[in-house]
Design an enzyme around this catalytic site. Structure first.
Site, mmCIF file in Angstrom:
data_model
loop_
_atom_site.group_PDB
_atom_site.id
_atom_site.type_symbol
_atom_site.label_atom_id
_atom_site.label_comp_id
_atom_site.label_asym_id
_atom_site.label_seq_id
_atom_site.Cartn_x
_atom_site.Cartn_y
_atom_site.Cartn_z
ATOM 1 N N SER A 113 -10.993 -1.352 3.444
ATOM 2 C CA SER A 113 -10.348 -1.693 4.721
ATOM 3 C C SER A 113 -9.921 -0.408 5.410
ATOM 4 O O SER A 113 -9.236 0.423 4.814
ATOM 5 C CB SER A 113 -9.104 -2.549 4.487
ATOM 6 O OG SER A 113 -9.483 -3.755 3.905
ATOM 7 N N GLU A 151 -5.465 2.871 6.732
ATOM 8 C CA GLU A 151 -5.333 2.798 5.277
ATOM 9 C C GLU A 151 -6.124 3.950 4.644
ATOM 10 O O GLU A 151 -5.722 4.532 3.647
ATOM 11 C CB GLU A 151 -5.840 1.447 4.758
ATOM 12 C CG GLU A 151 -5.642 1.315 3.258
ATOM 13 C CD GLU A 151 -5.815 -0.107 2.729
ATOM 14 O OE1 GLU A 151 -5.539 -1.075 3.462
ATOM 15 O OE2 GLU A 151 -6.230 -0.221 1.565
ATOM 16 N N ARG A 182 0.831 -1.227 0.000
ATOM 17 C CA ARG A 182 0.000 0.000 0.000
ATOM 18 C C ARG A 182 0.858 1.265 0.000
ATOM 19 O O ARG A 182 0.517 2.269 0.628
ATOM 20 C CB ARG A 182 -0.955 0.032 1.205
ATOM 21 C CG ARG A 182 -1.945 -1.082 1.257
ATOM 22 C CD ARG A 182 -2.938 -1.067 0.103
ATOM 23 N NE ARG A 182 -3.756 -2.240 0.154
ATOM 24 C CZ ARG A 182 -3.444 -3.405 -0.455
ATOM 25 N NH1 ARG A 182 -2.357 -3.508 -1.195
ATOM 26 N NH2 ARG A 182 -4.224 -4.450 -0.340
HETATM 27 C C1 LIG Z 1 -15.688 -1.534 -1.038
HETATM 28 C C2 LIG Z 1 -14.233 -1.208 -1.191
HETATM 29 C C3 LIG Z 1 -13.325 -2.237 -1.433
HETATM 30 C C4 LIG Z 1 -11.958 -1.949 -1.576
HETATM 31 N N1 LIG Z 1 -11.099 -2.974 -1.811
HETATM 32 C C5 LIG Z 1 -9.779 -2.704 -1.958
HETATM 33 C C6 LIG Z 1 -8.849 -3.764 -2.212
HETATM 34 O O1 LIG Z 1 -9.207 -4.936 -2.355
HETATM 35 N N2 LIG Z 1 -7.538 -3.446 -2.335
HETATM 36 C C7 LIG Z 1 -7.093 -2.156 -2.218
HETATM 37 O O2 LIG Z 1 -5.885 -1.923 -2.345
HETATM 38 N N3 LIG Z 1 -7.950 -1.143 -1.977
HETATM 39 C C8 LIG Z 1 -9.262 -1.382 -1.847
HETATM 40 N N4 LIG Z 1 -10.140 -0.352 -1.600
HETATM 41 C C9 LIG Z 1 -9.616 1.020 -1.422
HETATM 42 C C10 LIG Z 1 -9.493 1.854 -2.716
HETATM 43 O O3 LIG Z 1 -10.452 1.444 -3.681
HETATM 44 C C11 LIG Z 1 -8.093 1.757 -3.317
HETATM 45 O O4 LIG Z 1 -7.117 2.212 -2.401
HETATM 46 C C12 LIG Z 1 -7.962 2.562 -4.611
HETATM 47 O O5 LIG Z 1 -6.718 2.297 -5.192
HETATM 48 C C13 LIG Z 1 -8.076 4.074 -4.402
HETATM 49 O O6 LIG Z 1 -8.204 4.671 -5.687
HETATM 50 P P1 LIG Z 1 -9.050 6.015 -5.883
HETATM 51 O O7 LIG Z 1 -8.949 6.412 -7.296
HETATM 52 O O8 LIG Z 1 -10.405 5.869 -5.317
HETATM 53 O O9 LIG Z 1 -8.185 6.981 -4.993
HETATM 54 P P2 LIG Z 1 -8.767 8.195 -4.132
HETATM 55 O O10 LIG Z 1 -9.509 7.666 -2.959
HETATM 56 O O11 LIG Z 1 -9.453 9.155 -5.024
HETATM 57 O O12 LIG Z 1 -7.400 8.832 -3.639
HETATM 58 C C14 LIG Z 1 -6.523 8.122 -2.795
HETATM 59 C C15 LIG Z 1 -5.189 8.874 -2.766
HETATM 60 O O13 LIG Z 1 -4.613 8.800 -4.057
HETATM 61 C C16 LIG Z 1 -4.322 10.100 -4.542
HETATM 62 N N5 LIG Z 1 -4.564 10.067 -5.995
HETATM 63 C C17 LIG Z 1 -5.665 9.627 -6.638
HETATM 64 N N6 LIG Z 1 -5.494 9.748 -7.962
HETATM 65 C C18 LIG Z 1 -4.276 10.296 -8.150
HETATM 66 C C19 LIG Z 1 -3.523 10.700 -9.294
HETATM 67 N N7 LIG Z 1 -3.986 10.551 -10.542
HETATM 68 N N8 LIG Z 1 -2.290 11.224 -9.096
HETATM 69 C C20 LIG Z 1 -1.788 11.379 -7.852
HETATM 70 N N9 LIG Z 1 -2.442 11.044 -6.734
HETATM 71 C C21 LIG Z 1 -3.667 10.505 -6.881
HETATM 72 C C22 LIG Z 1 -5.291 11.033 -3.823
HETATM 73 O O14 LIG Z 1 -4.790 12.351 -3.767
HETATM 74 C C23 LIG Z 1 -5.366 10.364 -2.456
HETATM 75 O O15 LIG Z 1 -4.275 10.790 -1.655
HETATM 76 C C24 LIG Z 1 -11.507 -0.611 -1.466
HETATM 77 C C25 LIG Z 1 -12.432 0.429 -1.239
HETATM 78 C C26 LIG Z 1 -13.780 0.131 -1.116
HETATM 79 C C27 LIG Z 1 -14.748 1.248 -0.896
#
Ligand SMILES: Cc1cc2nc3c(=O)[nH]c(=O)nc-3n(C[C@H](O)[C@H](O)[C@H](O)COP(=O)(O)OP(=O)(O)OC[C@H]3O[C@@H](n4cnc5c(N)ncnc54)[C@H](O)[C@@H]3O)c2cc1C
Length: 304
Positions: A230, A300, A179
């Site tokens: 998580s 996380e 992560r």
């Molecule tokens: C139901 C559910 C299940 C999930 N299961 C998993 C799983 O199995 N495994 C897992 O790892 N995660 C899981 N997650 C968490 C999440 O989906 C992941 O961490 C995902 O990678 C976050 O991506 P996001 O685009 O939503 O990021 P965001 O939530 O939009 O942002 C997260 C961080 O990334 C930064 N960011 C986003 N995009 C960019 C970019 N283009 N450039 C620079 N920085 C950026 C943001 O500034 C922020 O700091 C889950 C979440 C939910 C709700």
């Protein structure tokens, strides 16, 4: 005044077809947690030049700017955000060259996994069902079922907000670990696009693995409630969900925020949770686990 200058620059970029934006957008509608007050400007670049124009406009008008992908790992504040948030969701072009996929940072991981499967490319099955974007996934090194993005990412292209220029990270330069990626150390870099190398396989076998992962998610995770996945990272040698259960917090609520009965690793929004309630519950979990086991578990979920 500064906001007016920002809006004027945004309007110019809109007229050039580079972006769209909304004012006073409730962040609760931009996050899987369904929590958060309004952001002054929600900006949606339609191309990479739109990202650059947004950054320039924010610099010019001295408006604070942050980047968000799908908002699936973020807890937005109840009071919202006085500034601009750049949402990457329209940066979602995908192209294929043999086993290489190049995709925009805003593409949803599930959509990307499906595209890859259709082409008979294996390596992103685990990402099917993770509700994030590719850029957010690289930032977090998203992973599941013993796989993570680090295994397939060969290059990422970013825009450096401080130095106003494009740059690349290749292979080990990403400093991927559990992560974690190099992007977590440098919050002024916006991931624009990512190149991945996958392996050829039978599309039906790939799809079957994806369906299996999705079924396991549905069976184990409280997908019927808003959450940010998580709540805490794994602590080496422990299952965090089990620890939370063992300290008696499964099902416990603070206002509308609750530890899921189905999976104690998830903090869920039962309908009207506030960010402060989520934070209070998260602090309680950390404290109880420290009292019982003497270990500090790490969040996380990102507090915006
Ligand atoms: C139901 C559910 C299940 C999930 N299961 C998993 C799983 O199995 N495994 C897992 O790892 N995660 C899981 N997650 C968490 C999440 O989906 C992941 O961490 C995902 O990678 C976050 O991506 P996001 O685009 O939503 O990021 P965001 O939530 O939009 O942002 C997260 C961080 O990334 C930064 N960011 C986003 N995009 C960019 C970019 N283009 N450039 C620079 N920085 C950026 C943001 O500034 C922020 O700091 C889950 C979440 C939910 C709700």
């Amino acid at each position: 005044m500064l906001k007016e200058a920002f809006q004027k620059k945004l309007d110019e970029a809109v007229s050039q077809g580079l972006l769209t934006y909304q004012k006073d957008k409730p962040l609760s509608s931009c996050s899987t947690f369904r929590i958060g007050g309004p952001v002054s400007f929600a900006v949606y670049p339609l191309c990479e030049q739109g990202v650059i124009e947004t950054v320039n406009a924010a610099h010019f008008a001295r408006v604070p700017l942050r980047v968000v992908g799908s908002g699936s790992n973020i807890l937005f504040p109840d009071e919202g955000f006085e500034g601009a948030i750049l949402f990457t969701r329209n940066l979602c072009r995908v192209s294929f060259d043999g086993t290489i996929i190049r995709a925009g940072a805003g593409i949803a991981l599930s959509a990307l996994a499906l595209e890859a499967a259709k082409k008979g490319l294996s390596g992103l099955e685990f990402a099917y069902g993770i509700p994030g974007s590719l850029g957010g996934g690289v930032y977090m090194n998203a992973g599941a079922y013993d796989h993570e993005l680090a295994e397939v990412v060969v290059e990422s292209r970013y825009y450096d907000v401080t130095h106003k220029g494009l740059g690349y990270f290749r292979e080990n330069e990403h400093e991927f670990s559990y992560r974690h990626s190099v992007y977590k150390n440098q919050d002024d870099l916006i991931v624009l696009a990512v190149r991945m190398d996958l392996k050829e396989d039978d599309p039906e076998a790939i799809k079957a693995r994806m369906d299996d992962y999705m079924q396991r998610r549905r069976a184990k995770q409280p997908l019927e409630y808003p959450s940010a996945g998580s709540a805490f990272k794994r602590y080496p040698g422990y299952f965090t969900a089990k620890l939370i259960d063992e300290v008696g917090l499964k099902g416990v609520s603070v206002g509308g925020a609750a530890v899921s009965e189905k999976h104690a690793g998830f903090v869920i929004n039962k309908g009207d949770a506030t960010a402060s309630e989520v934070k209070e519950l998260m602090a309680l979990i950390e404290q109880r686990i420290f009292e019982k086991y003497g270990i500090h578990i790490e969040r996380e979920i990102i507090y915006f």
